[in-house]
Design an enzyme around this catalytic site. Structure first.
Site, short mmCIF file in Angstrom:
data_model
loop_
_atom_site.label_atom_id
_atom_site.label_comp_id
_atom_site.label_asym_id
_atom_site.label_seq_id
_atom_site.Cartn_x
_atom_site.Cartn_y
_atom_site.Cartn_z
N ASP A 196 49.69 -121.23 46.15
CA ASP A 196 50.76 -121.40 47.12
C ASP A 196 52.07 -121.02 46.44
O ASP A 196 52.48 -121.65 45.46
CB ASP A 196 50.82 -122.85 47.62
CG ASP A 196 51.96 -123.07 48.60
OD1 ASP A 196 51.94 -122.42 49.66
OD2 ASP A 196 52.86 -123.88 48.30
N GLU A 280 48.42 -116.61 50.07
CA GLU A 280 48.85 -116.56 51.45
C GLU A 280 49.60 -115.27 51.71
O GLU A 280 50.39 -114.80 50.87
CB GLU A 280 49.75 -117.76 51.76
CG GLU A 280 50.07 -117.94 53.23
CD GLU A 280 50.86 -119.21 53.49
OE1 GLU A 280 51.09 -119.53 54.67
OE2 GLU A 280 51.25 -119.87 52.52
N CYS A 332 45.54 -131.51 56.53
CA CYS A 332 44.95 -132.38 55.52
C CYS A 332 43.76 -131.67 54.89
O CYS A 332 42.84 -131.22 55.59
CB CYS A 332 44.51 -133.71 56.15
SG CYS A 332 43.68 -134.83 55.00
N CYS A 335 40.35 -134.09 55.65
CA CYS A 335 39.71 -134.20 56.96
C CYS A 335 39.99 -133.01 57.87
O CYS A 335 39.33 -132.86 58.90
CB CYS A 335 40.15 -135.49 57.66
SG CYS A 335 41.91 -135.53 58.08
N CYS A 351 48.03 -138.82 55.13
CA CYS A 351 47.29 -138.51 56.35
C CYS A 351 46.71 -139.80 56.94
O CYS A 351 46.39 -140.74 56.20
CB CYS A 351 46.17 -137.53 56.03
SG CYS A 351 45.20 -137.01 57.47
N CYS A 353 43.87 -140.36 57.76
CA CYS A 353 42.54 -140.60 57.20
C CYS A 353 42.61 -141.34 55.87
O CYS A 353 41.57 -141.73 55.32
CB CYS A 353 41.78 -139.29 57.02
SG CYS A 353 42.42 -138.23 55.70
N ASP A 360 52.63 -129.07 48.11
CA ASP A 360 52.26 -127.75 47.63
C ASP A 360 50.81 -127.69 47.16
O ASP A 360 50.11 -126.70 47.40
CB ASP A 360 53.19 -127.33 46.49
CG ASP A 360 54.64 -127.24 46.95
OD1 ASP A 360 54.86 -126.89 48.12
OD2 ASP A 360 55.55 -127.54 46.14
#
Length: 413
Positions: A196, A280, A332, A335, A351, A353, A360
Site C-alpha cells: 500500500d 494498487e 476488514c 471478515c 471492526c 467483528c 495502512d
C-alpha cells in the site's frame, strides 16, 4: 525463452570539440524534425494527401542537402537525421491511434515543434551508423569522435542502439538498448507481499513492514528556494542568468537522482525477497491535481511501480496491479465487511467483528488477497478467513444497507 529489451545509461565526458560536434548534431536533428512536421501541417492545411514517410525523407533530408539553405545537414551522420524523422513518424502514429481508439489510456496530443531551448536534447545512433565500443572503453560515434564513458557495469549483450542525451544541467549521457533473454531468475521463495503506497509511509507491506517516506524534494526545498530567488534577480539574456539556470537545474537533478537511486534499492530488495508482488493501481494524475500535488510528485509512485514491474519480468517474479476501486482501506481483512468512509487522520479502527486494524497494514493485506484471487495460477478465489458473524447479523433484516457488495476474491457481509 523470451527476450526483453533493457536500457543502460552511463555518464559520458565529451571534450570541448566533441561538445561542439554534438551541438551540431542536436541542431540538425531538431531542424529535420521541425521541417518534417511543418511539411505535414502545410499539406493538411492545403487539403493535400498525408505525406508518406518515404516522401518526407526525400524532401527534408535527401533534397534538402542539395540546397544552399540546408547544405550543412551533411556535416552530421545521416542516421541521426533518419532517426529524428522516425521519432516524428512514431509521434504521428501514436496520435492517430489515440484518436481512433486503438491506443488505450490518456489521449495523445499531436507532435509539436522542437526548440533549441528545450531542457533535453537527444540524438540516436543505430547499428547502421556503425557506432563502436572500443577496447579502451571509449564510445566511437560517427562524425563526433571517441567519447570517454564512465562505465559502472558490463553490458550483457551488444547494444542495438545508443542515444546521446544532454540534460538541463549540462550533463551528457549515453543510453544503450540491449536485447537479452530471461536468463537470470532468482531462487524461488514462498513469500508474497501486498504493498500500500502512501505519503506518510512511502510503502506499507502486508507483513506489517513500514518504509518511511524520504521526501527528497522537501528536504532540498530550502536550497532550491535560495537558488530560485537568485535566478529571479538576474537580468534576462545575461550570462549570469544562464549560470543561475544551470545551478537550479543541477539542484533538481541531484534530487531526482537521489530519489531514483533509493527507489532502485528498495524495489530490488522487494523483488529478491518475494515471489509475488501486488500493488494498487493508483491514479497519480488525478492525485497530482489535489492540494497534495507536491507530496504526490515528490513520492514518485509511478516510477517505483514501473521498477517493480520490469524487475519482476526480468527475474521471474509475479507482479500484478489491483483494481483502484477496491475499498482496501475500509474493508476488514478478517471478515470482509466494508465500513463507512474514514478521514485521513484516522490511522486505526475497530471492526464490529472485533478486529483491530492499522489503516495502512489492513489495506496492504486486502491488496494482497485481491491480487492472489485475480492472478494466481490455479484460478482459485482467495479471501480472508471466515469468522463467526455477530448475533445481530445472523439473520437478514429488511432495512439492511444495499450498497455493500463483494469484491473479487473478498466476500462482503
Amino acid at each position: 525463452m523470451w527476450f526483453v529489451q533493457l536500457r543502460y545509461q552511463f555518464r559520458v565526458y565529451p571534450t570541448p570539440g566533441q561538445q561542439i560536434a554534438l551541438a551540431k548534431a542536436f541542431g540538425c536533428a531538431r531542424v529535420v524534425f521541425n521541417d518534417g512536421l511543418r511539411a505535414r501541417q502545410t499539406a493538411r492545411e492545403q487539403g493535400l494527401p498525408y505525406v508518406s514517410d518515404a516522401e518526407l525523407s526525400r524532401r527534408v533530408i535527401t533534397r534538402a542537402k542539395a540546397t544552399p539553405e540546408r547544405a550543412w545537414l551533411g556535416e552530421v551522420s545521416a542516421v541521426v537525421l533518419q532517426q529524428a524523422l522516425a521519432d516524428l513518424n512514431t509521434a504521428y502514429r501514436n496520435f492517430f491511434h489515440s484518436v481512433s481508439g486503438r491506443r488505450k489510456g490518456r489521449m495523445v496530443a499531436p507532435p509539436r515543434f522542437r526548440s533549441r531551448k528545450d531542457n533535453r536534447q537527444a540524438i540516436r545512433f543505430t547499428r547502421n551508423s556503425r557506432f563502436t565500443v572500443l577496447d579502451n572503453g571509449r564510445l566511437r560515434l560517427p562524425k563526433i569522435g571517441d567519447l570517454a564513458v564512465r562505465w559502472s557495469r558490463i553490458l550483457p549483450s551488444d547494444p542495438s542502439s545508443v542515444t546521446v542525451i544532454r540534460d538541463a544541467a549540462g550533463r551528457y549521457f549515453a543510453s544503450f538498448v540491449v536485447r537479452t533473454s530471461e536468463d537470470e531468475p532468482l531462487p524461488p521463495t514462498d513469500a508474497e507481499v501486498g504493498i500500500d503506497l502512501g505519503l506518510t509511509h512511502f510503502a506499507v507491506m502486508s507483513d506489517g513492514t513500514k518504509v518511511a517516506a524520504p521526501r527528497f524534494l522537501r528536504r532540498a526545498a530550502r536550497k532550491l528556494k535560495r537558488l530560485q530567488q537568485a535566478l529571479s534577480r538576474k537580468q534576462r539574456g545575461s550570462n549570469r542568468r544562464g549560470k543561475a539556470v544551470v545551478k537550479v537545474a543541477r539542484a533538481h537533478a541531484r534530487v531526482a537522482d537521489t530519489r531514483r537511486d533509493w527507489q532502485h534499492k528498495l524495489s530490488t530488495t522487494i523483488i529478491r525477497e518475494n515471489q509475488a508482488v501486488y500493488v494498487e493501481d493508483l491514479c497519480v494524475v488525478g492525485l497530482g491535481r489535489t492540494r497534495l500535488a507536491r507530496s504526490v510528485h515528490d513520492a514518485g509512485w509511478s516510477s517505483f511501480v514501473a521498477m517493480l514491474e520490469y524487475k519482476s519480468a526480468r527475474y521471474g517474479r509475479t507482479f500484478a496491479r489491483v483494481d483502484r476501486w477496491l475499498p482496501s482501506t475500509r474493508m476488514c481483512s478478517d471478515c470482509g465487511r466494508i465500513n463507512e468512509k474514514m478521514a485521513l487522520d484516522v490511522r486505526s479502527w475497530v471492526c464490529p467483528c472485533g478486529g483491530h486494524h492499522d489503516r495502512d497494514v489492513n489495506a496492504a493485506i486486502n491488496i494482497k488477497a485481491a491480487g492472489q484471487a485475480d492472478f494466481n495460477d490455479r484460478g482459485a478465489r482467495v479471501g480472508p478467513r471466515l469468522v463467526p458473524a455477530p448475533r445481530g447479523e445472523t439473520v437478514t433484516h429488511q432495512n439492511t444497507a444495499r450498497d455493500t457488495h463483494s469484491v473479487a476474491g473478498i466476500a462482503a457481509v
